[in-house]
Design an enzyme around this catalytic site. Structure first.
Site, PDB file in Angstrom:
ATOM      1  CB  SER A  24      40.711  46.436  33.544  1.00  0.00           C
ATOM      2  OG  SER A  24      39.652  47.058  34.252  1.00  0.00           O
ATOM      3  CG  HIS A  66      38.335  45.019  30.187  1.00  0.00           C
ATOM      4  ND1 HIS A  66      37.636  44.067  29.483  1.00  0.00           N
ATOM      5  CD2 HIS A  66      37.827  44.993  31.443  1.00  0.00           C
ATOM      6  CE1 HIS A  66      36.754  43.471  30.283  1.00  0.00           C
ATOM      7  NE2 HIS A  66      36.844  44.028  31.482  1.00  0.00           N
ATOM      8  CG  ASP A  88      35.827  46.381  34.071  1.00  0.00           C
ATOM      9  OD1 ASP A  88      35.331  45.339  33.600  1.00  0.00           O
ATOM     10  OD2 ASP A  88      37.036  46.516  34.332  1.00  0.00           O
ATOM     11  CG  MET A 144      31.087  47.554  37.370  1.00  0.00           C
ATOM     12  SD  MET A 144      31.977  47.075  38.865  1.00  0.00           S
ATOM     13  CE  MET A 144      33.519  46.482  38.169  1.00  0.00           C
ATOM     14  CG  HIS A 155      33.119  43.191  31.583  1.00  0.00           C
ATOM     15  ND1 HIS A 155      33.932  42.772  32.620  1.00  0.00           N
ATOM     16  CD2 HIS A 155      31.996  42.426  31.654  1.00  0.00           C
ATOM     17  CE1 HIS A 155      33.325  41.792  33.286  1.00  0.00           C
ATOM     18  NE2 HIS A 155      32.149  41.574  32.721  1.00  0.00           N
ATOM     19  CG  MET A 173      30.275  43.346  35.129  1.00  0.00           C
ATOM     20  SD  MET A 173      31.815  43.632  36.011  1.00  0.00           S
ATOM     21  CE  MET A 173      32.555  44.825  34.913  1.00  0.00           C
ATOM     22  CG  MET A 223      33.242  37.079  35.170  1.00  0.00           C
ATOM     23  SD  MET A 223      34.071  38.593  34.624  1.00  0.00           S
ATOM     24  CE  MET A 223      34.885  39.150  36.126  1.00  0.00           C
ATOM     25  N   GLY A 279      32.644  42.381  39.797  1.00  0.00           N
ATOM     26  CA  GLY A 279      32.236  43.501  40.636  1.00  0.00           C
ATOM     27  C   GLY A 279      33.360  44.392  41.128  1.00  0.00           C
ATOM     28  CG  PHE A 280      34.438  45.047  44.137  1.00  0.00           C
ATOM     29  CD1 PHE A 280      34.359  46.398  44.471  1.00  0.00           C
ATOM     30  CD2 PHE A 280      33.341  44.225  44.398  1.00  0.00           C
ATOM     31  CE1 PHE A 280      33.208  46.906  45.059  1.00  0.00           C
ATOM     32  CE2 PHE A 280      32.190  44.732  44.996  1.00  0.00           C
ATOM     33  CZ  PHE A 280      32.122  46.087  45.329  1.00  0.00           C
ATOM     34  N   GLY A 281      37.857  45.126  41.201  1.00  0.00           N
ATOM     35  CA  GLY A 281      39.216  44.786  40.811  1.00  0.00           C
ATOM     36  C   GLY A 281      40.003  44.322  42.027  1.00  0.00           C
ATOM     37  N   GLY A 282      41.187  43.825  41.781  1.00  0.00           N
ATOM     38  CA  GLY A 282      42.099  43.488  42.871  1.00  0.00           C
ATOM     39  C   GLY A 282      41.772  42.227  43.636  1.00  0.00           C
ATOM     40  CG  ASP A 337      37.652  40.722  33.628  1.00  0.00           C
ATOM     41  OD1 ASP A 337      38.576  41.169  34.344  1.00  0.00           O
ATOM     42  OD2 ASP A 337      36.629  41.374  33.336  1.00  0.00           O
ATOM     43  N   GLY A 372      42.080  38.931  38.384  1.00  0.00           N
ATOM     44  CA  GLY A 372      43.288  38.388  39.007  1.00  0.00           C
ATOM     45  C   GLY A 372      44.339  37.929  38.018  1.00  0.00           C
ATOM     46  N   GLY A 399      43.837  44.521  35.238  1.00  0.00           N
ATOM     47  CA  GLY A 399      43.686  45.841  35.839  1.00  0.00           C
ATOM     48  C   GLY A 399      44.853  46.157  36.743  1.00  0.00           C
TER      49      GLY A 399
HETATM   50  C1  DX5 Z   1      35.920  43.171  37.759  1.00  0.00           C
HETATM   51  C2  DX5 Z   1      36.261  43.614  36.367  1.00  0.00           C
HETATM   52  C3  DX5 Z   1      37.670  43.431  35.978  1.00  0.00           C
HETATM   53  C4  DX5 Z   1      38.688  44.118  36.860  1.00  0.00           C
HETATM   54  C5  DX5 Z   1      39.841  43.176  36.934  1.00  0.00           C
HETATM   55  O1  DX5 Z   1      34.608  42.735  37.834  1.00  0.00           O
HETATM   56  O2  DX5 Z   1      35.467  42.954  35.406  1.00  0.00           O
HETATM   57  O3  DX5 Z   1      37.872  43.816  34.615  1.00  0.00           O
HETATM   58  O4  DX5 Z   1      39.135  45.350  36.399  1.00  0.00           O
HETATM   59  O5  DX5 Z   1      40.739  43.683  37.834  1.00  0.00           O
HETATM   60  P1  DX5 Z   1      42.035  42.896  38.285  1.00  0.00           P
HETATM   61  O6  DX5 Z   1      42.852  42.675  37.039  1.00  0.00           O
HETATM   62  O7  DX5 Z   1      42.655  43.800  39.266  1.00  0.00           O
HETATM   63  O8  DX5 Z   1      41.570  41.602  38.883  1.00  0.00           O
HETATM   64 ZN    ZN Z   2      35.991  43.395  33.310  1.00  0.00          ZN
END
Ligand code: DX5
Ligand code: ZN
Length: 226
Positions: free
Chosen positions: A11, A35, A37, A39, A68, A70, A139, A144-147, A177, A179, A199
């Site tokens: 991602s 991937h 994202d 948003m 993806h 969102m 999911m 909404g957020f990575g990490g 998708d 973690g 990601g």
């Molecule tokens: C979050 C995104 C994910 C995000 C995953 O809503 O849809 O694709 O990039 O990030 P990680 O792999 O860091 O959880």
């Molecule tokens: Zn995603």
């Protein structure tokens, strides 16, 4: 369980947005899909990139794009991503009142159609729609957020989807998708996922391509029950 060979989709949400083309090239020979994202600051609080960036990026790599969305109102926006050359366009079930109609639009625009299920949405009402889709994105966090930290309880949805896909002989990727990393991908694969978005685990690594290969190896091993 009949699971095709796993797909790893880095991602770019976790990449350096000032050097996107370079970041994509860093995984070009290792990743299966890229991937992306999207948003809109409405469906989720975060805001990322949209169509112009995807169009520019399309010219910078050979990798298939796994978009993806969102966003609210995907019926208005999703076909544009198919027109821009996305391989797969996934929209959220929560944002669409006629997912099957939009899946048809996406397929006629030349893309695969994906349905995404967010953390708090049950999977059961959507299982019967799956013949209209090519990917089901479950999911493993709140979108909404990575990490964020992987939520293992959400793998129950992956197991339910895998049972449904196998018993109905559907040709559908089950994607997870959120973690996904070396310490979580095996349980997701064992639950029946066969496409893995990562990601932080890819772009936070010193060698992103190597991180992709390692994740794929772990998923392969777990899927074969080794
Ligand atoms: C979050 C995104 C994910 C995000 C995953 O809503 O849809 O694709 O990039 O990030 P990680 O792999 O860091 O959880
Ligand atoms: Zn995603």
């Amino acid at each position: 369980m009949i699971v095709p060979s796993p797909i790893v989709a880095p991602s770019i949400l976790a990449a350096d947005f000032a050097h996107l083309a370079d970041e994509v090239r860093a995984v070009e020979n290792a990743a299966d899909w890229l991937h992306v994202d999207v948003m809109d600051n409405h469906f989720v609080p975060n805001l990322t990139i949209g169509l112009p960036v995807v169009q520019s990026l399309r010219a910078a790599t050979q990798l298939p794009f796994d978009v993806h969305l969102m966003i609210e109102d995907p019926r208005r926006w999703a076909p544009g991503y198919a027109d821009a050359g996305a391989y797969n366009v996934t929209f959220h079930a929560e944002a669409c009142d006629d997912p099957v109609a939009l899946a048809k639009d996406l397929r006629s625009a030349g893309a695969k159609a994906g349905l995404a299920i967010d953390r708090d949405t049950p999977i059961e009402p959507y299982l019967e729609l799956l013949p209209s889709f090519d990917t089901l994105l479950i999911m493993t966090i709140k979108a909404g957020f990575g990490g964020q930290r992987f939520i293992p309880q959400l793998l129950d949805k992956v197991r339910a989807a895998r049972r449904h896909v196998d018993s109905g002989h559907l040709e559908l990727r089950i994607e997870v998708d959120g973690g996904i990393a070396a310490d979580t991908i095996e349980q997701a694969a064992a639950a029946g996922a066969d496409a893995f978005v990562a990601g932080t685990a890819v772009y936070g690594a010193a060698d992103p391509a190597e991180a992709v290969r390692r994740l794929r190896g772990l998923a392969e091993r777990a899927a074969s029950g080794a």
